[in-house]
Design a protein around this motif. Structure first.
Motif, PDB file in Angstrom:
ATOM      1  N   VAL A 219      17.486   3.213  -0.175  1.00 26.02           N
ATOM      2  CA  VAL A 219      16.070   3.579  -0.273  1.00 26.02           C
ATOM      3  C   VAL A 219      15.319   3.257   1.017  1.00 26.02           C
ATOM      4  O   VAL A 219      14.530   4.073   1.519  1.00 26.02           O
ATOM      5  N   GLY A 220      15.534   2.086   1.579  1.00 27.62           N
ATOM      6  CA  GLY A 220      14.825   1.710   2.792  1.00 27.62           C
ATOM      7  C   GLY A 220      15.122   2.638   3.953  1.00 27.62           C
ATOM      8  O   GLY A 220      14.220   3.037   4.708  1.00 27.62           O
ATOM      9  N   ARG A 221      16.371   3.003   4.112  1.00 29.66           N
ATOM     10  CA  ARG A 221      16.739   3.908   5.201  1.00 29.66           C
ATOM     11  C   ARG A 221      16.185   5.312   4.959  1.00 29.66           C
ATOM     12  O   ARG A 221      15.846   6.023   5.906  1.00 29.66           O
TER      13      ARG A 221
ATOM     14  N   LEU B  54       3.883  10.674  -6.521  1.00 30.19           N
ATOM     15  CA  LEU B  54       2.741  10.055  -5.856  1.00 30.19           C
ATOM     16  C   LEU B  54       1.425  10.665  -6.335  1.00 30.19           C
ATOM     17  O   LEU B  54       0.438  10.688  -5.608  1.00 30.19           O
ATOM     18  N   ARG B  55       1.463  11.198  -7.573  1.00 33.91           N
ATOM     19  CA  ARG B  55       0.288  11.801  -8.206  1.00 33.91           C
ATOM     20  C   ARG B  55      -0.335  12.873  -7.307  1.00 33.91           C
ATOM     21  O   ARG B  55      -1.558  12.965  -7.164  1.00 33.91           O
TER      22      ARG B  55
ATOM     23  N   GLY C 135       0.796  -1.219   0.000  1.00 32.20           N
ATOM     24  CA  GLY C 135       0.000   0.000   0.000  1.00 32.20           C
ATOM     25  C   GLY C 135       0.826   1.264   0.000  1.00 32.20           C
ATOM     26  O   GLY C 135       1.721   1.460  -0.830  1.00 32.20           O
ATOM     27  N   ALA C 136       0.520   2.149   0.939  1.00 30.49           N
ATOM     28  CA  ALA C 136       1.149   3.468   0.988  1.00 30.49           C
ATOM     29  C   ALA C 136       2.656   3.372   1.148  1.00 30.49           C
ATOM     30  O   ALA C 136       3.415   4.121   0.510  1.00 30.49           O
ATOM     31  N   ALA C 137       3.136   2.459   1.984  1.00 28.10           N
ATOM     32  CA  ALA C 137       4.577   2.321   2.195  1.00 28.10           C
ATOM     33  C   ALA C 137       5.273   1.881   0.915  1.00 28.10           C
ATOM     34  O   ALA C 137       6.357   2.363   0.577  1.00 28.10           O
ATOM     35  N   ALA C 138       4.658   0.960   0.179  1.00 28.42           N
ATOM     36  CA  ALA C 138       5.250   0.496  -1.075  1.00 28.42           C
ATOM     37  C   ALA C 138       5.309   1.623  -2.097  1.00 28.42           C
ATOM     38  O   ALA C 138       6.305   1.776  -2.824  1.00 28.42           O
ATOM     39  N   ARG C 139       4.261   2.434  -2.162  1.00 27.57           N
ATOM     40  CA  ARG C 139       4.237   3.561  -3.104  1.00 27.57           C
ATOM     41  C   ARG C 139       5.323   4.576  -2.761  1.00 27.57           C
ATOM     42  O   ARG C 139       6.020   5.096  -3.641  1.00 27.57           O
ATOM     43  N   LEU C 140       5.482   4.881  -1.484  1.00 27.60           N
ATOM     44  CA  LEU C 140       6.485   5.845  -1.065  1.00 27.60           C
ATOM     45  C   LEU C 140       7.891   5.312  -1.326  1.00 27.60           C
ATOM     46  O   LEU C 140       8.773   6.051  -1.770  1.00 27.60           O
ATOM     47  N   HIS C 141       8.088   4.035  -1.075  1.00 33.75           N
ATOM     48  CA  HIS C 141       9.386   3.412  -1.337  1.00 33.75           C
ATOM     49  C   HIS C 141       9.738   3.520  -2.821  1.00 33.75           C
ATOM     50  O   HIS C 141      10.861   3.895  -3.193  1.00 33.75           O
ATOM     51  N   ARG C 142       8.785   3.193  -3.692  1.00 31.99           N
ATOM     52  CA  ARG C 142       9.016   3.291  -5.138  1.00 31.99           C
ATOM     53  C   ARG C 142       9.298   4.727  -5.552  1.00 31.99           C
ATOM     54  O   ARG C 142      10.191   5.001  -6.361  1.00 31.99           O
ATOM     55  N   ALA C 143       8.536   5.670  -4.978  1.00 31.17           N
ATOM     56  CA  ALA C 143       8.739   7.082  -5.314  1.00 31.17           C
ATOM     57  C   ALA C 143      10.135   7.549  -4.937  1.00 31.17           C
ATOM     58  O   ALA C 143      10.780   8.300  -5.692  1.00 31.17           O
TER      59      ALA C 143
END
Length: 426
Positions: A388-390, A416-417, A168-176
């Motif tokens: 990225v994770g950090r 994130l649109r 969800g939101a965490a995955a989107r932010l990580h990709r961004a």
């Protein structure tokens, strides 16, 4: 990798530099081993020359019907033929021993690297950004992160400790975050984007210094390949066994990849949250330069990583690592440490290192200066831009709100649109 000729020319200076890294004197032993090896090479050359000379003399002795001389020469040639393989085998064994020892010695620190034993002796270069003030006690990311999609339990259920599932939101932010970093490095700083292999051969890990000394820190596949611990391995080895023209340099590569580390030496450290994982994503920068470009490139590369932190509004500091805290291949390392309010301390988010010609010697990566026939070794540099994770952890903790939501840094909102806040789920 070190050049035995340079050690031979100035063994005291070599030992003095290594002593700063806590390595006992070794130059005399290396030089003695090299002298034995070179003596055998000389002996083999002399024996081969005498064998050729005696072989020619046999014909002359037979032509003059001097059978005694011919017989003596034939016996000498036979003895030399028997002796040569033993000399060559001994020389080969000594050469492998010498190269093995040279391959296990860390790079020499540059003159400005502070001496010290561990991270407590690192030197602060500068700090930037303002630590956020909260009207509530800031929490660590593993406390409020699950409501945003940091699924630690499922990650462990699927793969074991030090694995996390993002959703969800965490995955989107990580990709961004990963896309933002890569776009900035390629669009503003001239790095060439690369999609490298994630599996490499022994030679690649040897070239960048992970093998043979740090094999236990790596994951190996059933067919004998290795999962990369960082894209530094793939990117730096692009120039392996090549001779570049001086005009081709500098080369600058960047890649966003998954990275895999066994964390063999990190038992009990950072077992909670995303700080230390077996699998993580990182944007890596690698530069291949001439020796005279190396100093400026180290500052440039570190500045590129700092610019990402500035754009995200994350407070950080730059530390110059001491001799006892530097990596095996580094001659100088700057660590960027981001402020994590949940932990109340700075944590490493990027390391930028200059390796001088240490990796280039291991890879045989060279360039030919303009107008010269001889070649020289390139200098290699690498840096995180960023982990990225950090960085996800840093954004979550620095932008957390009392209700469990997280404000999105303005620089990330286009990725994130236009979303400007992550809201927790029930």
């Amino acid at each position: 990798m070190h050049d035995i000729r340079l050690i031979r020319d100035n063994p005291a200076a070599f030992d003095t530099a290594l002593a700063k890294r806590g390595v006992a004197p070794i130059a005399d032993a290396l030089v003695a081993l090299d002298e034995r090896r070179r003596a055998l090479i000389t002996e083999a050359q002399a024996a081969q020359a005498r064998r050729n000379e005696a072989s020619k003399a046999i014909g002359a002795a037979k032509a003059s019907k001097d059978e005694a001389t011919a017989a003596a020469l034939m016996a000498e040639v036979a003895a030399l033929k028997d002796r040569l393989p033993a000399i060559e085998a001994e020389e080969k064994a000594l050469g492998e021993d010498l190269n093995g020892q040279l391959a296990s010695i860390p790079n020499l620190p540059l003159a400005d690297v502070p001496e010290g034993a561990d991270e407590d002796d690192n030197a602060l270069v500068h700090a930037r950004g303002t630590q956020p003030a909260f009207a509530f006690a800031p929490r660590e990311h593993d406390v409020f992160g699950p409501a945003l999609g940091l699924d630690f339990d499922t990650g462990v259920a699927l793969s074991g400790a030090r694995f996390t599932l993002l959703r969800g939101a965490a995955a989107r932010l990580h990709r961004a975050l990963g896309q933002f970093m890569l776009d900035r490095l390629t669009g503003q700083h001239g790095y060439e984007e690369v999609v490298p292999p994630l599996l490499v051969r022994d030679e690649a890990l040897f070239g960048t210094g992970q093998l043979p000394k740090f094999a236990e820190d790596q994951f190996r596949t059933t067919d004998g390949r290795w999962l990369i611990p960082t894209a530094e391995v793939s990117l730096t080895n692009i120039v392996r066994e090549t001779i570049l023209a001086e005009g081709e340099l500098p080369l600058r590569f960047a890649a966003l990849t998954a990275c895999f580390r066994s964390e063999a030496g990190a038992a009990g450290r950072d077992t909670r949250g995303l700080i230390r994982q077996h699998q993580f994503e990182k944007v890596e920068m690698v530069s291949i330069v001439t020796p005279d470009q190396s100093e400026a490139e180290h500052e440039r590369m570190t500045g590129c990583a700092e610019g990402i932190l500035d754009a995200l509004g994350l407070p950080f500091r730059r530390m110059k690592l001491c001799t006892g805290d530097m990596g095996f291949t580094a001659a100088r390392t700057y660590d960027l440490e981001v402020w994590l309010p949940g932990q109340g301390r700075y944590r490493e988010i990027s390391s930028c290192s200059t390796c001088t010609d240490f990796q280039a010697r291991r890879m045989n990566a060279r360039y030919r200066p303009e107008g010269e026939k001889a070649t020289r070794f390139v200098h290699t540099l690498n840096g995180s831009g960023l982990a990225v994770g950090r960085t996800l952890v840093a954004v979550l903790e620095n932008y957390q709100q009392e209700d469990g939501s997280v404000a999105i840094p303005e620089a990330l909102q286009p990725y994130l649109r236009g979303l400007n806040r992550l809201e927790p789920t029930a």
